[in-house]
Design an enzyme around this catalytic site. Structure first.
Site, PDB file in Angstrom:
ATOM      1  N   ASP A  35       0.793  -1.083  -0.531  1.00 54.41           N
ATOM      2  CA  ASP A  35      -0.126   0.185   0.135  1.00 54.41           C
ATOM      3  C   ASP A  35       0.707   1.469  -0.393  1.00 54.41           C
ATOM      4  O   ASP A  35       1.684   1.153   0.767  1.00 54.41           O
ATOM      5  CB  ASP A  35      -0.612  -0.269   1.369  1.00 54.41           C
ATOM      6  CG  ASP A  35      -2.160   1.190   1.626  1.00 54.41           C
ATOM      7  OD1 ASP A  35      -2.014   1.951   0.818  1.00 54.41           O
ATOM      8  OD2 ASP A  35      -2.915   0.775   1.360  1.00 54.41           O
ATOM      9  N   ASN A  87     -13.672  -4.214   2.896  1.00 51.60           N
ATOM     10  CA  ASN A  87     -14.775  -2.916   2.868  1.00 51.60           C
ATOM     11  C   ASN A  87     -15.340  -2.852   1.787  1.00 51.60           C
ATOM     12  O   ASN A  87     -14.462  -3.416   0.585  1.00 51.60           O
ATOM     13  CB  ASN A  87     -14.056  -1.632   3.385  1.00 51.60           C
ATOM     14  CG  ASN A  87     -13.147  -1.547   4.319  1.00 51.60           C
ATOM     15  OD1 ASN A  87     -13.819  -2.453   5.594  1.00 51.60           O
ATOM     16  ND2 ASN A  87     -12.269  -0.222   4.087  1.00 51.60           N
ATOM     17  N   HIS A  93     -16.045   2.645   4.212  1.00 53.77           N
ATOM     18  CA  HIS A  93     -14.845   2.811   4.349  1.00 53.77           C
ATOM     19  C   HIS A  93     -14.565   2.217   2.850  1.00 53.77           C
ATOM     20  O   HIS A  93     -13.043   2.659   2.819  1.00 53.77           O
ATOM     21  CB  HIS A  93     -14.860   3.146   5.537  1.00 53.77           C
ATOM     22  CG  HIS A  93     -14.892   3.492   6.970  1.00 53.77           C
ATOM     23  ND1 HIS A  93     -15.161   5.029   7.049  1.00 53.77           N
ATOM     24  CD2 HIS A  93     -16.030   2.491   7.308  1.00 53.77           C
ATOM     25  CE1 HIS A  93     -15.566   4.938   7.556  1.00 53.77           C
ATOM     26  NE2 HIS A  93     -16.265   3.537   8.407  1.00 53.77           N
ATOM     27  N   GLN A  94     -15.530   1.691   2.189  1.00 54.60           N
ATOM     28  CA  GLN A  94     -14.189   1.711   0.798  1.00 54.60           C
ATOM     29  C   GLN A  94     -13.644   3.012  -0.213  1.00 54.60           C
ATOM     30  O   GLN A  94     -14.877   3.854  -0.413  1.00 54.60           O
ATOM     31  CB  GLN A  94     -15.375   0.817  -0.511  1.00 54.60           C
ATOM     32  CG  GLN A  94     -14.541   0.296  -1.363  1.00 54.60           C
ATOM     33  CD  GLN A  94     -15.285  -0.467  -2.345  1.00 54.60           C
ATOM     34  OE1 GLN A  94     -16.146  -1.200  -1.496  1.00 54.60           O
ATOM     35  NE2 GLN A  94     -14.599  -1.625  -3.255  1.00 54.60           N
ATOM     36  N   HIS A 100     -10.441  -5.902  -2.791  1.00 59.03           N
ATOM     37  CA  HIS A 100      -8.893  -5.417  -2.577  1.00 59.03           C
ATOM     38  C   HIS A 100      -8.824  -6.110  -0.304  1.00 59.03           C
ATOM     39  O   HIS A 100      -9.887  -5.769   0.486  1.00 59.03           O
ATOM     40  CB  HIS A 100      -8.405  -4.375  -2.987  1.00 59.03           C
ATOM     41  CG  HIS A 100      -8.656  -3.038  -1.761  1.00 59.03           C
ATOM     42  ND1 HIS A 100     -10.215  -2.531  -2.663  1.00 59.03           N
ATOM     43  CD2 HIS A 100      -8.239  -2.438  -1.010  1.00 59.03           C
ATOM     44  CE1 HIS A 100     -10.444  -1.132  -1.653  1.00 59.03           C
ATOM     45  NE2 HIS A 100      -9.460  -0.866  -1.310  1.00 59.03           N
ATOM     46  N   PHE A 101      -7.464  -6.969  -0.441  1.00 59.78           N
ATOM     47  CA  PHE A 101      -7.932  -7.100   0.502  1.00 59.78           C
ATOM     48  C   PHE A 101      -6.511  -6.128   1.162  1.00 59.78           C
ATOM     49  O   PHE A 101      -6.003  -6.597   0.978  1.00 59.78           O
ATOM     50  CB  PHE A 101      -8.188  -8.181   1.116  1.00 59.78           C
ATOM     51  CG  PHE A 101      -8.848  -9.482   0.869  1.00 59.78           C
ATOM     52  CD1 PHE A 101      -9.411  -9.878   2.356  1.00 59.78           C
ATOM     53  CD2 PHE A 101      -9.273  -9.504  -0.269  1.00 59.78           C
ATOM     54  CE1 PHE A 101     -10.868 -10.533   2.343  1.00 59.78           C
ATOM     55  CE2 PHE A 101     -10.420 -10.332   0.100  1.00 59.78           C
ATOM     56  CZ  PHE A 101     -11.116 -10.728   0.482  1.00 59.78           C
ATOM     57  N   HIS A 102      -6.897  -5.647   2.285  1.00 65.85           N
ATOM     58  CA  HIS A 102      -5.675  -4.628   3.163  1.00 65.85           C
ATOM     59  C   HIS A 102      -5.244  -6.020   4.191  1.00 65.85           C
ATOM     60  O   HIS A 102      -5.532  -6.818   4.874  1.00 65.85           O
ATOM     61  CB  HIS A 102      -6.117  -3.891   3.842  1.00 65.85           C
ATOM     62  CG  HIS A 102      -6.346  -2.873   3.167  1.00 65.85           C
ATOM     63  ND1 HIS A 102      -6.217  -1.824   3.596  1.00 65.85           N
ATOM     64  CD2 HIS A 102      -8.051  -2.742   3.007  1.00 65.85           C
ATOM     65  CE1 HIS A 102      -6.797  -0.612   2.576  1.00 65.85           C
ATOM     66  NE2 HIS A 102      -7.465  -1.189   2.263  1.00 65.85           N
TER      67      HIS A 102
END
Length: 140
Positions: A35, A87, A93-94, A100-102
């Site tokens: 990120d 999200n 909060h997207q 996508h996965f954090h």
């Protein structure tokens, strides 16, 4: 499965190589990269190459590798404690309309690094929960 992309999507552009990224792992279906606005060292994003704004927009085949790769990245980063966050929608909060996965390391109990959340739990109404569970099961 035919790969679906969106030419206006920043993550689709990263997959296509039109925008640079710090790639960590790549397969035919999935891409993992750091990120660029990390909240802790090792904060990574794991995305399907197939475009879908929300999780329920993706075919199951596009989801198969995601969590195993999240796990591999967490191990490679060497974090003992971490959050996995995904999200769906603006009010959830997207920020980027591509699933996508954090994988966010939580290096200490401090709020200086890693995800900081509140979880406003409330006692549940057991009868209402039972009825709602039955309703959901009927739709599955």
């Amino acid at each position: 499965m035919t790969l679906v992309t969106d030419p206006s999507c920043i993550f689709c552009k990263i997959v296509a190589g039109q925008i640079p990224s710090f790639k960590l792992h790549e397969t035919d279906k999935t891409l993992a990269f750091l990120d660029v606005g990390p909240i802790a060292p090792g904060h990574a994003l794991i995305i399907p190459k197939h475009h879908g704004a929300k999780l329920h927009d993706l075919p199951d085949e596009a989801l198969v590798e995601l969590l195993p790769i999240v796990k591999k990245v967490a191990i490679a980063v060497g974090c003992e404690n971490y959050n996995v966050l995904q999200n769906n929608g603006r009010i959830a909060h997207q920020q980027v309309d591509h699933v996508h996965f954090h994988m966010i390391p939580k290096p200490s109990e401090s709020d200086d690094q890693g995800l900081v959340i509140g979880w406003p739990t409330k006692p549940g109404d057991m009868a209402a929960l039972k009825a709602y569970a039955e309703e959901i099961k009927g739709k599955l």
